[in-house]
Write an enzyme that holds these catalytic residues in place. Sequence first.
Site, mmCIF file in Angstrom:
data_model
loop_
_atom_site.group_PDB
_atom_site.id
_atom_site.type_symbol
_atom_site.label_atom_id
_atom_site.label_comp_id
_atom_site.label_asym_id
_atom_site.label_seq_id
_atom_site.Cartn_x
_atom_site.Cartn_y
_atom_site.Cartn_z
ATOM 1 N N GLY A 11 -1.864 10.552 -2.648
ATOM 2 C CA GLY A 11 -1.903 9.410 -3.571
ATOM 3 C C GLY A 11 -3.335 9.164 -4.001
ATOM 4 C CD GLN A 15 -4.694 -1.192 -6.388
ATOM 5 O OE1 GLN A 15 -5.725 -1.750 -6.731
ATOM 6 N NE2 GLN A 15 -3.640 -1.862 -5.960
ATOM 7 C CB ALA A 17 -7.015 7.126 -2.992
ATOM 8 C CG ASP A 42 -1.629 11.256 -7.069
ATOM 9 O OD1 ASP A 42 -0.408 11.112 -7.292
ATOM 10 O OD2 ASP A 42 -2.400 10.305 -6.867
ATOM 11 N NE ARG A 92 11.615 -4.245 -2.107
ATOM 12 C CZ ARG A 92 12.034 -4.843 -0.999
ATOM 13 N NH1 ARG A 92 11.284 -4.820 0.078
ATOM 14 N NH2 ARG A 92 13.186 -5.475 -0.967
ATOM 15 C CG ASN A 105 8.776 5.964 0.103
ATOM 16 O OD1 ASN A 105 7.813 6.579 -0.342
ATOM 17 N ND2 ASN A 105 9.059 4.732 -0.268
ATOM 18 C CG ASP A 159 -0.119 -5.841 8.969
ATOM 19 O OD1 ASP A 159 0.124 -6.417 7.898
ATOM 20 O OD2 ASP A 159 0.224 -4.665 9.187
ATOM 21 C CG HIS A 187 2.788 -2.587 7.208
ATOM 22 N ND1 HIS A 187 1.807 -3.534 7.319
ATOM 23 C CD2 HIS A 187 2.793 -2.211 5.908
ATOM 24 C CE1 HIS A 187 1.234 -3.716 6.134
ATOM 25 N NE2 HIS A 187 1.816 -2.930 5.255
#
Length: 334
Positions: A11, A15, A17, A42, A92, A105, A159, A187
Site C-alpha cells: 500500500g 497516505q 506509507a 501497490d 471500508r 481482505n 491504540d 483493533h
Amino acid sequence: MGEPVRVLVTGAAGQIAYSLLYSIAKGDVFGKDQALVLVLLDITPMMGVLEGVVMELQDCALPLLKEVIATDKEEVAFKDLDVAILVGSMPRKEGMERKDLLKANVKIFKSQGQALEKYAKKSVKVVVVGNPANTNCLTASKMAPSIPKENFSCLTRLDHNRAKSQIAIRLGLTSNDVKNVIIWGNHSSTQYPDVNHAKVNMQGKEVGVYEAVKDDSWLKGDFISTVQQRGAAVIKARKLSSAMSAAKAICDHVRDIWFGTPEGEFVSMGVISDGNSYGIPDDLLYSFPVVIKNKSWKFVEGLPINDFSREKMDLTAKELSEEKETAFEFLTIA
C-alpha cells in the site's frame, strides 16, 4: 553499515506509507547505521503515484537508503524479505458491512501469505496494519505455514499510544511519564484499553493510574470509549483516516521488535493467542501485553484480571472468533 535490511511496505502509494517511509529510511526504526533496501508494493493503477514516492525518497538524499524498488508484482516484492509491513488493504466503504470488508481482505491476505511462504526468508517479521488487522494477520499466517506463527503480529500500538496520551493529557504529563497501559483484543471498537496495571511517573515517584487520576468513572467510561472511537473521530474531523499517528505507531512497533522493549516496560501487540494464561482461546490473533527480547516476544504473565476487565476481554475475543469464522469460510472459496 553491514548487510542492508530488506523491508517491504505494501500500500506504498497510500497516505500511511507516505508518513512511514521517510521515518524508516532515515533510521528511526532500524538504527542510524543500518543500511536499507526499501521495497514498495501497490496495485497496478497506483504505479504512477508510486513513481512519485520513489522520486521523493531519492530526493531526500538519505545515506542509509541503498535501493528503492517499486513494483506491482508479489514475486518481486516478497523476495528475501527481512521485514514485511503490510499496510495495504481494502478500506471500508460507505454502506459496507464488516463481512464484505472481511471477504475483500481475505483474498488480499491469502495471496500475500502465499507470497511470503514462497519468496520471503523464513525469519521474516510480518506486521499487519491493514484492517481488519487481527484477522488479516491470522489469514496471512495460515497461508505461510513454514514461517513461525510468532513472526506475525498486527498493529495495536496506535491504540496503545492513544491510551498513554489520554492519561498523560489528563494529568498534565508527557506520554513518556506513562507506561504499561494494555490494549486487549481486536483493533476495533470492542478493544479494551486497560490501565489497571499502568503506572505514571509523578515527581519521580511511580504511581498507579487509578491512584493518580482519582476519577474511576472517567477511567471506566469516557477514557475507554475515547480510545475505542478515536479512529472514527479522526476521520470525522480530517475526512481522512489516521496517517501520521499510524505511521509513528508502526515505527514504534517494528523498532521494539528489532531492539526489544525497555526494562520494566511492556507494550501491546496483536499476536497469536496460543498458550496465553488469560483464558483467551487459542488460534486467535489477539492483542496482549508483551515484552520483547532478541527479536522475540513473550506474554506478560500473571497480571490479576478483575471482573470488569474479564467481561471486556471476553467480549473482544468473541468478536475475533466470529471474524475468524467468517474469514475462514471465505478462505475456502477465495
